[in-house]
Design a protein around this motif. Structure first.
Motif, mmCIF file in Angstrom:
data_model
loop_
_atom_site.group_PDB
_atom_site.id
_atom_site.type_symbol
_atom_site.label_atom_id
_atom_site.label_comp_id
_atom_site.label_asym_id
_atom_site.label_seq_id
_atom_site.Cartn_x
_atom_site.Cartn_y
_atom_site.Cartn_z
ATOM 1 N N MET A 1 62.288 -45.011 124.364
ATOM 2 C CA MET A 1 61.223 -45.897 124.761
ATOM 3 C C MET A 1 61.189 -47.092 123.806
ATOM 4 S SD MET A 1 57.266 -44.958 125.392
ATOM 5 C CE MET A 1 56.654 -44.713 123.750
ATOM 6 N N THR A 2 61.058 -48.286 124.376
ATOM 7 C CA THR A 2 61.029 -49.508 123.589
ATOM 8 C C THR A 2 59.762 -50.294 123.886
ATOM 9 O OG1 THR A 2 63.325 -49.628 124.332
ATOM 10 C CG2 THR A 2 62.606 -51.287 122.832
ATOM 11 N N SER A 3 59.189 -50.869 122.856
ATOM 12 C CA SER A 3 57.995 -51.688 123.016
ATOM 13 C C SER A 3 58.391 -53.151 123.179
ATOM 14 C CB SER A 3 57.083 -51.545 121.797
ATOM 15 O OG SER A 3 56.046 -52.496 121.848
ATOM 16 N N ALA A 4 57.722 -53.847 124.089
ATOM 17 C CA ALA A 4 57.946 -55.281 124.281
ATOM 18 C C ALA A 4 57.476 -56.082 123.078
ATOM 19 C CB ALA A 4 57.213 -55.757 125.534
ATOM 20 N N TRP A 5 56.718 -55.454 122.205
ATOM 21 C CA TRP A 5 56.114 -56.138 121.066
ATOM 22 C C TRP A 5 56.918 -55.970 119.775
ATOM 23 C CZ3 TRP A 5 52.798 -59.496 122.719
ATOM 24 C CH2 TRP A 5 52.138 -59.253 123.915
ATOM 25 N N VAL A 6 58.110 -55.394 119.874
ATOM 26 C CA VAL A 6 58.944 -55.163 118.689
ATOM 27 C C VAL A 6 60.229 -55.969 118.819
ATOM 28 C CG1 VAL A 6 60.209 -53.423 117.360
ATOM 29 C CG2 VAL A 6 57.993 -52.853 118.376
ATOM 30 N N GLY A 7 60.563 -56.672 117.741
ATOM 31 C CA GLY A 7 61.786 -57.458 117.710
ATOM 32 C C GLY A 7 62.763 -56.873 116.710
ATOM 33 N N GLU A 8 63.639 -57.714 116.193
ATOM 34 C CA GLU A 8 64.630 -57.262 115.222
ATOM 35 C C GLU A 8 64.002 -56.970 113.858
ATOM 36 O OE1 GLU A 8 68.013 -59.853 114.912
ATOM 37 O OE2 GLU A 8 68.106 -60.123 117.079
ATOM 38 N N VAL A 10 60.240 -57.694 113.211
ATOM 39 C CA VAL A 10 58.783 -57.544 113.216
ATOM 40 C C VAL A 10 58.279 -56.847 114.474
ATOM 41 C CG1 VAL A 10 58.467 -59.635 111.835
ATOM 42 C CG2 VAL A 10 58.280 -59.781 114.321
ATOM 43 N N ARG A 11 57.024 -56.441 114.388
ATOM 44 C CA ARG A 11 56.274 -55.985 115.552
ATOM 45 C C ARG A 11 55.003 -56.816 115.586
ATOM 46 N NH1 ARG A 11 56.155 -50.797 116.001
ATOM 47 N NH2 ARG A 11 57.599 -50.411 114.327
ATOM 48 N N LEU A 12 54.570 -57.170 116.774
ATOM 49 C CA LEU A 12 53.292 -57.844 116.940
ATOM 50 C C LEU A 12 52.285 -56.781 117.323
ATOM 51 C CD1 LEU A 12 54.337 -61.073 118.889
ATOM 52 C CD2 LEU A 12 54.309 -60.637 116.427
ATOM 53 N N ARG A 13 51.131 -56.809 116.667
ATOM 54 C CA ARG A 13 50.131 -55.781 116.910
ATOM 55 C C ARG A 13 48.736 -56.344 116.719
ATOM 56 N NH1 ARG A 13 47.917 -54.446 112.103
ATOM 57 N NH2 ARG A 13 49.174 -54.350 110.213
ATOM 58 N N ILE A 69 51.477 -60.289 112.732
ATOM 59 C CA ILE A 69 52.926 -60.130 112.596
ATOM 60 C C ILE A 69 53.112 -59.110 111.487
ATOM 61 C CG2 ILE A 69 55.118 -61.242 112.057
ATOM 62 C CD1 ILE A 69 53.735 -63.935 112.796
ATOM 63 N N ALA A 70 53.697 -57.967 111.827
ATOM 64 C CA ALA A 70 53.889 -56.888 110.855
ATOM 65 C C ALA A 70 55.370 -56.573 110.745
ATOM 66 C CB ALA A 70 53.114 -55.647 111.293
ATOM 67 N N THR A 71 55.784 -56.102 109.576
ATOM 68 C CA THR A 71 57.180 -55.711 109.405
ATOM 69 C C THR A 71 57.486 -54.527 110.308
ATOM 70 O OG1 THR A 71 56.573 -54.317 107.533
ATOM 71 C CG2 THR A 71 57.366 -56.546 107.026
ATOM 72 N N LYS A 72 58.667 -54.532 110.840
ATOM 73 C CA LYS A 72 59.076 -53.473 111.761
ATOM 74 C C LYS A 72 59.131 -52.120 111.060
ATOM 75 C CE LYS A 72 62.828 -52.432 114.962
ATOM 76 N NZ LYS A 72 64.109 -52.951 115.496
ATOM 77 N N ASP A 73 59.590 -52.120 109.807
ATOM 78 C CA ASP A 73 59.801 -50.853 109.100
ATOM 79 C C ASP A 73 58.519 -50.177 108.639
ATOM 80 O OD1 ASP A 73 62.536 -51.162 109.472
ATOM 81 O OD2 ASP A 73 62.781 -52.216 107.574
ATOM 82 N N ILE A 113 57.980 -65.491 117.280
ATOM 83 C CA ILE A 113 57.909 -66.508 118.336
ATOM 84 C C ILE A 113 58.691 -66.068 119.560
ATOM 85 C CG2 ILE A 113 58.589 -68.862 118.955
ATOM 86 C CD1 ILE A 113 57.938 -69.608 115.969
ATOM 87 N N VAL A 114 59.890 -65.538 119.375
ATOM 88 C CA VAL A 114 60.709 -65.081 120.503
ATOM 89 C C VAL A 114 59.997 -63.962 121.273
ATOM 90 C CG1 VAL A 114 62.880 -63.916 121.111
ATOM 91 C CG2 VAL A 114 62.893 -65.849 119.515
ATOM 92 N N ILE A 115 59.369 -63.036 120.561
ATOM 93 C CA ILE A 115 58.624 -61.953 121.214
ATOM 94 C C ILE A 115 57.447 -62.516 122.017
ATOM 95 C CG2 ILE A 115 57.169 -59.914 120.833
ATOM 96 C CD1 ILE A 115 58.845 -59.444 118.228
ATOM 97 N N LEU A 116 56.685 -63.413 121.393
ATOM 98 C CA LEU A 116 55.533 -64.002 122.070
ATOM 99 C C LEU A 116 55.957 -64.757 123.333
ATOM 100 C CD1 LEU A 116 52.432 -64.713 121.954
ATOM 101 C CD2 LEU A 116 53.212 -66.881 120.985
#
Length: 183
Positions: A1-8, A10-13, A69-73, A113-116
């Motif tokens: 499962m992948t979230s549309a809000w997660v990039g390489e 960061v995650r937007l939350r 904008i939060a770090t992915k890890d 920005i790309v995620i947004l």
């Protein structure tokens, strides 16, 4: 499962009450604050806590919102991104982004920005994104050009900060330009 809000990177939350401390600390770098919008008088820790708690409780809007904008890890807050000037009739919106100084030049802003844009173009059916960048903010000017934004105009001497007037540069990206580059 992948979230549309997660990039390489960061995650937007949504904002969480405990995020107050990070955002409170980001306000200490006056030059960075000025390059993003405007310098405000200092706020108390109590007010910063209240702000974060209020945002954490706020009902989300589908088109005009603010995200952390939060770090992915480790999910640590590094900045924020928001949408504004939404025009559903024309299919356009603007956004603002701010990344705390300790987190500059790590790819977080570009990833956010790309995620947004992906969400606004492919989930909300917008056709164009706009961003205003102050002419003294070389890092943001470079970032927007690198991401494929087109410089569309300039408002001369429309921003005042740190004792001087400066221009605002308008950047735009259409859904077609985004799709060609990122989809």
């Amino acid at each position: 499962m992948t979230s549309a809000w997660v990039g390489e990177r960061v995650r937007l939350r949504a904002t969480e009450p405990e995020d107050w401390e990070a955002f409170y600390a980001f306000e200490e770098d006056s030059d960075a604050v000025r390059s993003g919008w405007r310098l405000h008088p200092p706020t108390s820790a109590a007010r910063a806590k209240k702000w974060a708690a209020e945002h954490a409780e706020k009902d989300p809007d589908l088109d005009e919102f603010r995200l952390v904008i939060a770090t992915k890890d480790d999910n640590a807050p590094v900045g924020s991104i928001n949408t504004h000037q939404v025009d559903r009739d024309a299919g356009t919106f603007a956004y603002g982004i701010a990344v705390g100084t300790p987190h500059h030049r790590k790819g977080y802003a570009g990833d956010a920005i790309v995620i947004l844009l992906r969400y606004m173009f492919f989930e909300r059916r917008f056709q164009k994104a706009e961003a205003w960048v102050y002419s003294s903010n070389d890092a943001s000017l470079t970032l927007h050009r690198r991401l494929g934004f087109v410089e569309e105009g300039r408002r001369r001497r429309s921003h005042y900060a740190n004792g001087r007037y400066e221009d605002e540069v308008l950047f735009g990206m259409t859904i077609e330009e985004y799709t060609e580059r990122y989809a």
